[in-house]
Design an enzyme around this catalytic site. Structure first.
Site, PDB file in Angstrom:
ATOM      1  N   GLU A   1      -1.264  -4.348   1.359  1.00 36.04           N
ATOM      2  CA  GLU A   1      -2.276  -3.939   0.380  1.00 36.04           C
ATOM      3  C   GLU A   1      -1.828  -4.232  -1.041  1.00 36.04           C
ATOM      4  O   GLU A   1      -2.630  -4.623  -1.898  1.00 36.04           O
ATOM      5  CB  GLU A   1      -2.573  -2.443   0.536  1.00 36.04           C
ATOM      6  CG  GLU A   1      -3.763  -1.932  -0.286  1.00 36.04           C
ATOM      7  CD  GLU A   1      -3.406  -1.423  -1.675  1.00 36.04           C
ATOM      8  OE1 GLU A   1      -4.323  -1.061  -2.432  1.00 36.04           O
ATOM      9  OE2 GLU A   1      -2.200  -1.389  -2.014  1.00 36.04           O
TER      10      GLU A   1
ATOM     11  N   ASP B   1       2.808  -0.944   3.169  1.00 36.19           N
ATOM     12  CA  ASP B   1       3.720  -1.668   2.281  1.00 36.19           C
ATOM     13  C   ASP B   1       3.888  -0.960   0.947  1.00 36.19           C
ATOM     14  O   ASP B   1       3.047  -0.150   0.542  1.00 36.19           O
ATOM     15  CB  ASP B   1       3.233  -3.098   2.056  1.00 36.19           C
ATOM     16  CG  ASP B   1       1.903  -3.160   1.305  1.00 36.19           C
ATOM     17  OD1 ASP B   1       0.997  -2.382   1.652  1.00 36.19           O
ATOM     18  OD2 ASP B   1       1.779  -3.984   0.375  1.00 36.19           O
TER      19      ASP B   1
END
EC number: 3.4.11.4
Length: 409
Positions: free
Chosen positions: A174, A80
């Site tokens: 994350e 991400d």
């Protein structure tokens, strides 16, 4: 073999921005677009045990090529990108042989200037990849993904390089603090691992903040302003008083190194109710305990002054300093230092003024320091990375794998 830069440019073309407001994992369905591509690439590299689960975690394993026992090690990166800036329609620029001048970022009017970003002056002669000034780049952490897979490709293409089992993991979410929440450490089956999620060349990190969220809720009384005298209690005024009690110099912009801080990150304000959202950071457990006690003390003082419990404090621990979990395994750090030195890179050991998947994973039984990617200015439109640094990260990953095997012969 796919070229390192080709891999990277492919990954950043896929929007994988995470969403802190979404409760599911991954927080955005579009993260699966990259996850599924990575599964295909792991299969193309003929890794074993390639998998993707319902939460978007991707894993694979390069089997050992030696006939003696070598501890399995892992390399991890996240898919991400941060919610702080758009990750959609990323248009990278490649600047070959940078000569220290001002870099114009597309037609956005934004620039990378050595006066604002002095790290550029250390990169004369390097090849850089920048944004066009309208999005982030996504080097955090798609550079790490590209570097890990390129290193695996190097090991596959050069069977004379000895290595044990190499476990590979790619995580969602994350950037919103959930990357390790559903990571299956047992399935991953490594003795220790490294996140490839750092910044400039040489960074090696095994300390991070202890992190706590602090929500301060101020309760007021709303009355029509025309008849409010002696009746209205404006919660925004209470919130302002609380913020003024916080140490003015203990903020992100006023601290560095091992200094902690209080950061007012958000505010939802009205007359009847105001909520202040703080993040609190400190490198020691004792320091964090003192910061929590300080905030509670100020809440108590304000409540005593107001003669009614109008202020609440809700503290939630987010993550802890991985140092206490990594230091009992000094070989994990020494191996990374040895690999960097063998690649003519000076290890730059410093604390992470933030958190990583590795912090949570270390407390889940997988010691997991952080290694550089070669990137700069993460989370914003001025993000950039050096191709030279990316290649050095690949070299270090390969060397860690090689030394882990040769040191255990």
């Amino acid at each position: 073999m796919k070229d390192l830069v080709e891999r990277f440019l492919s990954y950043v073309s896929i929007d994988t921005q995470s969403n802190p407001s979404a409760p599911q994992c991954p927080s955005t369905e579009k993260q699966f677009n990259l996850a599924n591509q990575l599964v295909s690439e792991l299969n193309e590299l003929e890794l074993s045990d390639v998998s993707i689960d319902e939460n978007g975690y991707v894993m694979g394993r390069l089997p050992s090529n030696v006939d003696y026992d070598v501890p399995a090690i892992g390399f991890i990166a996240h898919m991400d990108t941060a919610p702080d800036a758009s990750g959609e329609n990323v248009k990278p620029q490649i600047i070959n042989n940078y000569q220290g001048d001002i870099i114009t970022l597309g037609t956005s009017g934004e620039e990378l200037t050595p006066s604002q970003f002095p790290d550029l002056l250390n990169l004369i002669g390097h090849d850089l990849i920048t944004t066009d000034g309208t999005t982030l780049l996504g080097a955090d952490n798609k550079a790490g993904i590209a570097e890990i897979l390129t290193a695996i490709a190097v090991l596959k293409a050069n069977p004379e390089i000895p290595h044990g089992d190499i476990c590979v993991g790619f995580t969602p979410d994350e950037e919103i603090g959930r990357g390790a929440n559903l990571f299956d450490v047992k399935k991953f089956n490594a003795k220790w691992a490294y996140t490839i999620d750092g910044g400039p060349v040489g960074e090696l990190e095994y300390e991070n903040f202890n992190a706590t969220s602090a929500d301060v809720i101020c309760h007021g009384v709303n009355v029509h302003p025309g008849t409010a005298k002696g009746k209205m209690v404006n919660s925004m005024n209470i919130a302002a008083q609380f913020q003024m009690m916080m140490p003015a110099d203990e903020t992100p912009e006023g601290t560095e190194g091992y200094e902690g801080f209080y950061h007012l990150k958000s505010m939802n304000a009205g007359v009847a109710k105001t909520e202040l959202g703080y993040i609190v950071r400190d490198f020691s457990r004792e320091g964090m305990a003192e910061r929590k006690a300080f905030m509670q003390q100020k809440v108590n003082e304000l409540n005593a002054k107001l003669e009614k419990g109008r202020v609440e404090l809700v503290l939630t621990d987010s993550y802890f300093n991985m140092r206490e979990m990594v230091e009992p395994h000094p070989h994990v750090i020494e191996l990374a230092k040895e690999a960097m030195t063998a690649c003519d890179i000076q290890p730059d050991i410093k604390p992470i003024r933030g958190g990583t998947d590795g912090a949570r994973l270390s407390f889940m039984g997988l010691p997991c320091p952080n290694i550089f990617t070669g990137g700069y200015n993460f989370h914003g439109i001025h993000e950039f990375i050096t191709i030279n640094g990316m290649k050095q990260a690949v070299d270090v990953i390969v060397k860690i794998a090689e030394l882990n095997a040769s040191n255990n012969k």
